[in-house]
Design a protein around this motif. Structure first.
Motif, PDB file in Angstrom:
ATOM      1  N   SER A  71       0.863  -1.179   0.000  1.00  0.00           N
ATOM      2  CA  SER A  71       0.000   0.000   0.000  1.00  0.00           C
ATOM      3  C   SER A  71       0.894   1.222   0.000  1.00  0.00           C
ATOM      4  CB  SER A  71      -0.898   0.018   1.237  1.00  0.00           C
ATOM      5  OG  SER A  71      -1.864  -0.984   1.143  1.00  0.00           O
ATOM      6  N   ASN A  72       0.965   1.875  -1.129  1.00  0.00           N
ATOM      7  CA  ASN A  72       1.800   3.054  -1.288  1.00  0.00           C
ATOM      8  C   ASN A  72       1.266   3.767  -2.536  1.00  0.00           C
ATOM      9  OD1 ASN A  72       3.900   4.916  -1.192  1.00  0.00           O
ATOM     10  ND2 ASN A  72       5.248   3.626  -2.439  1.00  0.00           N
ATOM     11  N   CYS A  73       0.312   4.650  -2.321  1.00  0.00           N
ATOM     12  CA  CYS A  73      -0.432   5.238  -3.440  1.00  0.00           C
ATOM     13  C   CYS A  73       0.527   5.780  -4.495  1.00  0.00           C
ATOM     14  CB  CYS A  73      -1.351   6.342  -2.937  1.00  0.00           C
ATOM     15  SG  CYS A  73      -2.611   5.707  -1.810  1.00  0.00           S
ATOM     16  N   SER A  74       0.422   5.225  -5.714  1.00  0.00           N
ATOM     17  CA  SER A  74       1.407   5.510  -6.749  1.00  0.00           C
ATOM     18  C   SER A  74       0.741   5.871  -8.063  1.00  0.00           C
ATOM     19  CB  SER A  74       2.276   4.268  -7.010  1.00  0.00           C
ATOM     20  OG  SER A  74       2.913   3.881  -5.822  1.00  0.00           O
ATOM     21  N   ASP A  75       1.281   6.891  -8.709  1.00  0.00           N
ATOM     22  CA  ASP A  75       0.841   7.252 -10.052  1.00  0.00           C
ATOM     23  C   ASP A  75       1.699   6.462 -11.022  1.00  0.00           C
ATOM     24  OD1 ASP A  75       0.177   8.479 -12.440  1.00  0.00           O
ATOM     25  OD2 ASP A  75       1.494  10.192 -12.095  1.00  0.00           O
ATOM     26  N   HIS A  90      -5.785   0.111   0.501  1.00  0.00           N
ATOM     27  CA  HIS A  90      -6.976  -0.462   1.118  1.00  0.00           C
ATOM     28  C   HIS A  90      -6.556  -1.676   1.942  1.00  0.00           C
ATOM     29  CE1 HIS A  90      -8.753   1.305  -2.823  1.00  0.00           C
ATOM     30  NE2 HIS A  90      -8.671   2.227  -1.890  1.00  0.00           N
ATOM     31  N   ASN A  91      -6.180  -1.398   3.196  1.00  0.00           N
ATOM     32  CA  ASN A  91      -5.451  -2.388   4.004  1.00  0.00           C
ATOM     33  C   ASN A  91      -6.338  -3.402   4.721  1.00  0.00           C
ATOM     34  OD1 ASN A  91      -3.298  -0.751   3.257  1.00  0.00           O
ATOM     35  ND2 ASN A  91      -3.289   0.375   5.200  1.00  0.00           N
ATOM     36  N   PHE A  92      -7.346  -3.865   4.049  1.00  0.00           N
ATOM     37  CA  PHE A  92      -8.270  -4.813   4.663  1.00  0.00           C
ATOM     38  C   PHE A  92      -8.182  -6.162   3.966  1.00  0.00           C
ATOM     39  CE2 PHE A  92     -12.735  -6.569   4.626  1.00  0.00           C
ATOM     40  CZ  PHE A  92     -12.717  -7.019   5.937  1.00  0.00           C
ATOM     41  N   ILE A 111       2.788   0.066   3.735  1.00  0.00           N
ATOM     42  CA  ILE A 111       2.622  -1.201   4.460  1.00  0.00           C
ATOM     43  C   ILE A 111       2.573  -2.345   3.450  1.00  0.00           C
ATOM     44  CG2 ILE A 111       0.127  -0.718   4.673  1.00  0.00           C
ATOM     45  CD1 ILE A 111       0.217  -2.385   7.317  1.00  0.00           C
ATOM     46  N   THR A 112       3.251  -3.425   3.791  1.00  0.00           N
ATOM     47  CA  THR A 112       3.442  -4.523   2.846  1.00  0.00           C
ATOM     48  C   THR A 112       2.622  -5.751   3.231  1.00  0.00           C
ATOM     49  OG1 THR A 112       5.656  -3.748   2.345  1.00  0.00           O
ATOM     50  CG2 THR A 112       5.214  -6.066   1.873  1.00  0.00           C
ATOM     51  N   PHE A 113       1.955  -6.328   2.253  1.00  0.00           N
ATOM     52  CA  PHE A 113       1.196  -7.572   2.433  1.00  0.00           C
ATOM     53  C   PHE A 113       1.882  -8.653   1.601  1.00  0.00           C
ATOM     54  CE2 PHE A 113      -2.631  -5.962   4.569  1.00  0.00           C
ATOM     55  CZ  PHE A 113      -2.490  -4.603   4.363  1.00  0.00           C
ATOM     56  N   ASP A 114       2.673  -9.439   2.272  1.00  0.00           N
ATOM     57  CA  ASP A 114       3.352 -10.547   1.603  1.00  0.00           C
ATOM     58  C   ASP A 114       2.470 -11.779   1.818  1.00  0.00           C
ATOM     59  OD1 ASP A 114       4.949 -12.687   0.899  1.00  0.00           O
ATOM     60  OD2 ASP A 114       6.794 -11.805   1.687  1.00  0.00           O
ATOM     61  N   ILE A 115       1.734 -12.141   0.777  1.00  0.00           N
ATOM     62  CA  ILE A 115       0.727 -13.197   0.934  1.00  0.00           C
ATOM     63  C   ILE A 115       1.196 -14.446   0.195  1.00  0.00           C
ATOM     64  CG2 ILE A 115      -1.742 -13.726   0.768  1.00  0.00           C
ATOM     65  CD1 ILE A 115      -2.310 -10.723   0.740  1.00  0.00           C
ATOM     66  N   ARG A 119       7.449 -16.849   1.186  1.00  0.00           N
ATOM     67  CA  ARG A 119       7.289 -18.270   1.530  1.00  0.00           C
ATOM     68  C   ARG A 119       5.855 -18.637   1.236  1.00  0.00           C
ATOM     69  NH1 ARG A 119       8.366 -19.807   7.456  1.00  0.00           N
ATOM     70  NH2 ARG A 119       6.562 -21.118   6.996  1.00  0.00           N
ATOM     71  N   GLN A 120       5.669 -19.703   0.514  1.00  0.00           N
ATOM     72  CA  GLN A 120       4.360 -19.973  -0.056  1.00  0.00           C
ATOM     73  C   GLN A 120       3.216 -20.052   0.954  1.00  0.00           C
ATOM     74  OE1 GLN A 120       4.708 -22.870  -3.223  1.00  0.00           O
ATOM     75  NE2 GLN A 120       2.508 -22.737  -3.537  1.00  0.00           N
ATOM     76  N   ASP A 121       3.526 -20.463   2.183  1.00  0.00           N
ATOM     77  CA  ASP A 121       2.424 -20.616   3.140  1.00  0.00           C
ATOM     78  C   ASP A 121       2.388 -19.487   4.171  1.00  0.00           C
ATOM     79  OD1 ASP A 121       4.691 -21.230   4.531  1.00  0.00           O
ATOM     80  OD2 ASP A 121       3.907 -23.067   5.448  1.00  0.00           O
ATOM     81  N   LEU A 122       3.239 -18.494   3.982  1.00  0.00           N
ATOM     82  CA  LEU A 122       3.326 -17.452   4.998  1.00  0.00           C
ATOM     83  C   LEU A 122       2.634 -16.163   4.563  1.00  0.00           C
ATOM     84  CD1 LEU A 122       4.600 -16.720   7.783  1.00  0.00           C
ATOM     85  CD2 LEU A 122       6.516 -15.751   6.491  1.00  0.00           C
ATOM     86  N   LEU A 123       1.745 -15.697   5.429  1.00  0.00           N
ATOM     87  CA  LEU A 123       1.121 -14.385   5.235  1.00  0.00           C
ATOM     88  C   LEU A 123       1.778 -13.432   6.224  1.00  0.00           C
ATOM     89  CD1 LEU A 123      -1.074 -12.270   4.503  1.00  0.00           C
ATOM     90  CD2 LEU A 123      -2.631 -13.506   5.998  1.00  0.00           C
ATOM     91  N   GLU A 124       2.385 -12.388   5.691  1.00  0.00           N
ATOM     92  CA  GLU A 124       3.089 -11.460   6.568  1.00  0.00           C
ATOM     93  C   GLU A 124       2.690 -10.034   6.204  1.00  0.00           C
ATOM     94  OE1 GLU A 124       7.313 -12.512   7.986  1.00  0.00           O
ATOM     95  OE2 GLU A 124       7.561 -10.751   6.710  1.00  0.00           O
ATOM     96  N   VAL A 125       2.283  -9.278   7.206  1.00  0.00           N
ATOM     97  CA  VAL A 125       1.922  -7.874   6.984  1.00  0.00           C
ATOM     98  C   VAL A 125       2.871  -7.043   7.832  1.00  0.00           C
ATOM     99  CG1 VAL A 125       0.088  -6.149   7.131  1.00  0.00           C
ATOM    100  CG2 VAL A 125      -0.494  -8.547   6.683  1.00  0.00           C
ATOM    101  N   ARG A 126       3.642  -6.170   7.169  1.00  0.00           N
ATOM    102  CA  ARG A 126       4.628  -5.446   7.952  1.00  0.00           C
ATOM    103  C   ARG A 126       4.729  -3.979   7.548  1.00  0.00           C
ATOM    104  NH1 ARG A 126       7.532  -9.386   4.744  1.00  0.00           N
ATOM    105  NH2 ARG A 126       8.260  -8.195   2.962  1.00  0.00           N
ATOM    106  N   CYS A 127       5.039  -3.166   8.565  1.00  0.00           N
ATOM    107  CA  CYS A 127       5.291  -1.748   8.299  1.00  0.00           C
ATOM    108  C   CYS A 127       6.372  -1.259   9.246  1.00  0.00           C
ATOM    109  CB  CYS A 127       4.008  -0.940   8.398  1.00  0.00           C
ATOM    110  SG  CYS A 127       3.109  -1.124   9.934  1.00  0.00           S
ATOM    111  N   LYS A 128       6.959  -0.148   8.875  1.00  0.00           N
ATOM    112  CA  LYS A 128       8.157   0.367   9.536  1.00  0.00           C
ATOM    113  C   LYS A 128       7.925   0.841  10.964  1.00  0.00           C
ATOM    114  CE  LYS A 128      11.744  -0.107   7.149  1.00  0.00           C
ATOM    115  NZ  LYS A 128      11.461  -0.343   5.736  1.00  0.00           N
ATOM    116  N   ARG A 129       6.755   1.405  11.220  1.00  0.00           N
ATOM    117  CA  ARG A 129       6.503   1.928  12.558  1.00  0.00           C
ATOM    118  C   ARG A 129       5.364   1.175  13.211  1.00  0.00           C
ATOM    119  NH1 ARG A 129       7.668   8.160  13.026  1.00  0.00           N
ATOM    120  NH2 ARG A 129       9.378   8.272  11.536  1.00  0.00           N
ATOM    121  N   ALA A 130       5.543   0.831  14.449  1.00  0.00           N
ATOM    122  CA  ALA A 130       4.486   0.117  15.157  1.00  0.00           C
ATOM    123  C   ALA A 130       3.523   1.119  15.782  1.00  0.00           C
ATOM    124  CB  ALA A 130       5.090  -0.816  16.192  1.00  0.00           C
ATOM    125  N   ASP A 131       3.004   2.021  14.949  1.00  0.00           N
ATOM    126  CA  ASP A 131       2.002   2.995  15.388  1.00  0.00           C
ATOM    127  C   ASP A 131       0.771   2.817  14.521  1.00  0.00           C
ATOM    128  OD1 ASP A 131       3.643   4.399  17.306  1.00  0.00           O
ATOM    129  OD2 ASP A 131       4.742   5.226  15.591  1.00  0.00           O
TER     130      ASP A 131
END
Ligand code: MIG
Length: 678
Positions: A71-75, A90-92, A111-115, A119-131
Motif C-alpha cells: 500500500s503506497n499510493c502511486s501514479d 486499502h489495508n483490509f 505497508i506490505t502484504f506478503d501473501i 514463503r508460499q504458506d506465509l502471510l506477513e503484513v509489515r510496516c516500519k513503525r508500530a504505530d
C-alpha cells in the motif's frame, strides 16, 4: 465481532467511524501472531484451503494468495502483473478457511502484504513503525466478515442517478466544439449517453477551477445547453494548484498558509501539469474546507459532477529534485568539456605525426560524456513520484507538523473528502457525482473511484472484473475502469467485449489517453453493435440502481466473489472470472480475443440470458455445472439465479428518459423482485 488493538501512537485516519474502545494488545489473536517492537509485523501460516480476500484496488486475483502487495499510493500507468502498488491503499484482508477473520491495518504510510510471496504458506503484513490500529473481525463467513467491516467504516457514497448512465471521456477534448462532436456522435447515432468528461484541457493553463475562455466563451450557457440534451459535463480537478501571481486560489492559499510546507516553513513546490504548483494541505481541516469551497466556482456555473486526479499526489519533479539533476548535469558538462579539451589536445599532439587516435584516457571520458543524455534522462525519470520528495513536505494536523511520507496514503482520500464535505454545505439536498484516483478506506463515504490508467489489453478486462468485489469489501461501491483501455491503441472487439462487462459496473465510462486511437463508440464500423450494448445498460439501470442502493443502504456488496454466496462449493470459491451481482444475477463476460464464447461454472441451476442485437432476449435454463456458452461480439450475457427475476425496462437515450412503466420481469416464472424504494 470486532476488536480494536492499539499499537504505539496511531495517526487518526478517520477510516473507521464506529466508536470502538481500543485495547492494548495482550499477545493473543484469533489467528496468527503480532510482533510490535520498533517495527510492526503480523504473521500467519496459511492452510492449504485458506483464501485471502481484500486489498481493494490491488493487482492480480480475487484470492490474493501468491504475491506481494504494497500500500503506497502511486501514479504508475503500467499495471503489469509485476506491479505491487497502484493508486489506492486499502489495508483490509479476510482470511477465509477453517476460520473467517478480517484484519484492517489502519496505517497511513507504506505497508506490505506478503501473501505467500516470500514463503508460499506465509502471510506477513509489515510496516516500519508500530504505530497503528489493528481491527480484528470474526464472523461466520467471509461475506459476514466483509459486511461487519463495512458497518464500522460507515455508509458508502451514493452518486446521482444520472451517473448510472454511460459516460464518454478522452484526454484531448479541448473545446466546446470537441464536446459537441462527441454528443452529436452519440445522439446522432442513437447511442445512449449521460455524461461527457472534461479532462485537463478545459482549464486555463491547467489552473484548478478556471475555464479557458477561448475554448469555452460562455461556459454556463454551454453547460445549460448540454443539460437540455441530458448531458452532464464532468470536469477533472487536479491536486496541484498552479503558482502564478494574480491567480486568486494560489494567492489565498499562500496567504492563509493552506499549502503543504517544507521543514523551514516555506511552501513546497512540485511540478505537475500546470508547471510549478503547491499542494493544498487537505489534512488540515481548515485548508480542506477552503479547498472544498472552491468546487462551488464550477457548481455555480451548472456543474454537478467532478473527478479528482493526480492526488497520490503525483509529482513530476520538485525544486530540490531538479537541483540534484542540475548538479549532475553540471558534473557531466564539466566532464564533457574536459573530454573535448583532451581530444583537442590529443589531436594537436598527434597531428604532427598524422595520428588522430585519442588517448585511452580521453576515450574513456568521451564515452562517459556520450552517455550523458541517457543518464540525465534516467535521472529525470527517477524524479517522478520520488520517495525523497514525499519526505520534503509536511502537513499541519491540529498544529502538529506531520511529514508527508508518514501519512502519504491519505492525500487522495482527503482531497476527495474536501469536495464531499463542501457539497454537503453547498448543495445539501443534491447528490453530486464525485470520484477519485487515489484513495484510502474512509474515502468511500465521500466518493467513488475509477481504477486509473489501465491499458487496451485483454488482460485488463479481467483485472477490472477482479478488482470490483475487492473494492466493494473496502466500501467503494461506485467504481469502474476506463472501458476500452486508457493507454495504447485499442481495437473494436476489445471495446465491445469490455463494454459488455462495463454494462454491469456502477461507473460505466469509456476513457482514453492523449495520442491513442479514438475509441468513442461511433468511431468503429457497425455502430449498431455499440448502440445495442449500451442500450442493454439502460434497460438494466432500474435493476442495477436498485441493487446499488440496497448495497449502499445495508452496508452490503454490489459485486461479490462466487465464494461469498457458495462458500462450500470449492469450484465456486476458485472461480476468478465470474461475479455475483446484487441478489439475482451472475456475470461472466468474454475476455479473450477471437473467442466466440467461454466456459462458465454454475454453482446451481441458473437461467442463461443473452441480450441479442435485434433487441430480443435469449433465455435458457442451464443445470449446475460447467458449460461452454456461445457469445457473439454484439451480445451481452448474464445469468439469473434459480427462482429469481430482474426488472428490465425499454432502452432510453438518457437515464432521465427511462420509462419505468415499460418495466417487465425477466427470469424465473412466479419470482418476485423487490425494487429499492427511495
Ligand atoms: O498525467 O489528465 O489517470 O485519466 O486522462 C496524466 C490527464 C494525468 C491521469 C489520469 C487520466 C487523465 C490524465 N491524467
Amino acid at each position: 465481532m470486532v476488536k480494536k488493538y492499539v499499537f504505539g501512537e496511531p495517526f487518526e485516519t478517520d477510516a473507521v467511524v464506529a466508536e470502538i474502545a481500543g485495547e492494548q494488545f495482550g499477545g493473543n489473536l484469533v489467528c496468527g501472531e503480532i510482533a510490535a517492537d520498533k517495527e510492526f509485523c503480523f504473521r500467519y501460516t496459511m492452510k492449504d484451503a485458506d483464501v485471502i480476500y481484500g486489498l481493494g484496488e490491488a493487482n492480480r486475483g480475487i484470492n490474493k494468495r501468491g504475491y506481494i502487495y504494497v500500500s503506497n499510493c502511486s501514479d504508475d500507468p503500467d499495471h503489469s502483473e509485476d506491479k505491487v502498488s497502484l493508486y489506492g491503499a486499502h489495508n483490509f484482508i479476510i482470511i477465509s478457511g477453517a476460520q473467517q477473520v478480517g484484519l484492517f491495518f489502519d496505517y497511513p504510510s507504506e505497508i506490505t502484504f506478503d501473501i505467500g510471496y516470500t514463503r508460499q504458506d506465509l502471510l506477513e503484513v509489515r510496516c516500519k513503525r508500530a504505530d497503528l490500529y489493528v481491527y480484528v473481525i470474526t464472523g461466520e463467513s467471509a461475506y459476514d466478515v466483509a459486511k461487519q467491516f463495512r458497518k464500522i467504516i460507515g455508509k458508502s457514497y451514493i452518486p446521482p442517478k444520472y451517473a448510472f448512465g454511460f459516460g464518454q471521456s478522452r484526454w484531448g477534448y479541448k473545446t466546446e466544439k470537441d464536446i459537441e462532436t462527441v454528443v452529436e456522435g452519440y445522439r446522432g447515432n442513437q447511442i445512449p449517453l449521460d455524461m461527457v468528461y472534461m479532462d485537463i484541457d478545459y482549464m486555463q493553463d491547467f489552473k484548478d477551477f478556471t475555464i479557458n475562455p477561448e475554448r469555452f466563451p460562455n461556459f454556463p450557457d454551454f453547460v445549460k445547453k448540454m443539460q437540455q440534451e441530458q448531458i452532464h459535463l464532468i470536469p477533472i480537478i487536479d491536486a496541484g494548484v498552479k503558482m502564478e501571481k494574480g491567480y486568486d486560489i494560489y494567492e489565498e492559499g499562500v496567504e492563509k498558509g493552506y499549502f503543504c510546507k517544507r521543514e523551514d516553513g516555506s511552501d513546497f513546490a512540485a511540478a505537475v501539469w500546470p508547471g510549478w504548483t503547491h499542494f493544498p494541505d487537505v489534512l488540515n481541516p481548515k485548508a480542506r474546507e477552503w479547498f472544498g469551497s472552491k468546487y462551488q466556482i464550477l457548481m455555480d456555473q451548472g456543474i454537478d459532477g467532478f473527478w479528482n486526479d493526480m492526488n497520490e499526489p503525483a509529482i513530476f519533479y520538485s525544486k530540490e529534485g531538479v537541483e540534484g539533476v542540475n548538479q549532475a548535469v553540471l558534473v557531466y558538462a564539466e566532464e564533457l568539456t574536459k573530454a573535448q579539451e583532451a581530444k583537442g589536445a590529443d589531436n594537436k599532439e598527434h597531428s604532427d605525426c598524422g595520428n588522430n587516435t585519442a588517448s585511452e584516457e580521453s576515450e574513456d571520458i568521451l564515452n562517459k560524456a556520450n552517455a550523458l543524455p541517457a543518464e540525465v534522462r534516467s535521472r529525470l525519470e527517477k524524479l517522478q513520484n520520488s520517495p525523497e520528495d514525499y519526505k520534503r513536505f509536511y502537513h499541519n494536523v491540529n498544529g502538529k507538523m506531520v511529514r508527508h511520507d508518514l501519512v502519504h496514503n491519505l492525500y487522495g482520500f482527503n482531497m476527495t473528502r474536501a469536495a464531499g464535505e463542501a457539497f454537503e454545505k453547498i448543495a445539501p439536498n443534491k447528490r453530486i457525482l464525485l470520484f477519485s484516483r487515489s484513495s484510502y478506506i474512509g474515502m468511500h463515504r465521500y466518493g467513488g473511484i475509477w481504477t486509473g490508467d489501465n491499458k487496451s489489453w485483454w488482460s485488463h478486462i479481467l483485472l477490472n472484473l477482479k478488482m470490483m468485489p475487492s473494492l466493494n469489501m473496502c466500501g467503494f461501491l461506485y467504481t469502474g475502469a476506463d472501458l476500452g483501455g486508457f493507454g495504447v491503441h485499442t481495437t473494436r472487439d476489445l471495446v465491445l467485449r469490455w463494454l459488455a462487462l462495463g454494462v454491469f459496473t456502477p461507473l460505466m465510462r469509456n476513457h482514453a489517453a492523449l495520442g491513442t486511437r479514438e475509441q468513442e463508440c461511433y468511431q468503429f464500423e457497425k455502430i449498431e453493435d455499440f448502440r445495442h450494448v449500451i442500450r442493454v445498460r439502460y434497460r438494466l439501470i432500474p435493476y442495477l440502481y436498485s441493487e446499488f442502493m440496497k448495497a449502499a443502504e445495508n452496508d452490503d456488496l454490489y459485486f461479490k466473489p462466487l465464494g461469498f454466496v457458495y462458500p462450500l462449493d470449492k469450484m465456486a470459491v476458485q472461480t476468478e472470472d465470474q461475479l455475483m451481482l446484487g441478489n439475482e444475477i451472475m456475470i461472466a463476460p468474454v475476455y479473450v480475443q477471437n473467442a466466440g464464447g467461454r466456459y462458465v461454472y454454475l454453482p446451481e441451476e441458473m437461467k442463461f440470458i443473452k441480450f441479442m442485437p435485434d433487441g430480443s432476449i435469449y433465455e435458457e435454463v442451464l443445470p449446475q455445472g460447467h458449460h461452454y456458452i456461445e457469445v457473439a461480439l454484439n451480445e451481452v450475457p448474464m445469468f439469473i439465479r434459480k427462482g429469481k427475476c430482474v426488472p428490465i425496462a425499454e432502452a432510453a437515450q438518457s437515464v432521465a428518459e427511462i420509462d419505468e412503466t415499460t418495466i417487465q420481469m425477466l427470469g424465473y416464472e412466479g419470482a418476485e423482485y423487490q425494487m429499492f424504494a427511495e
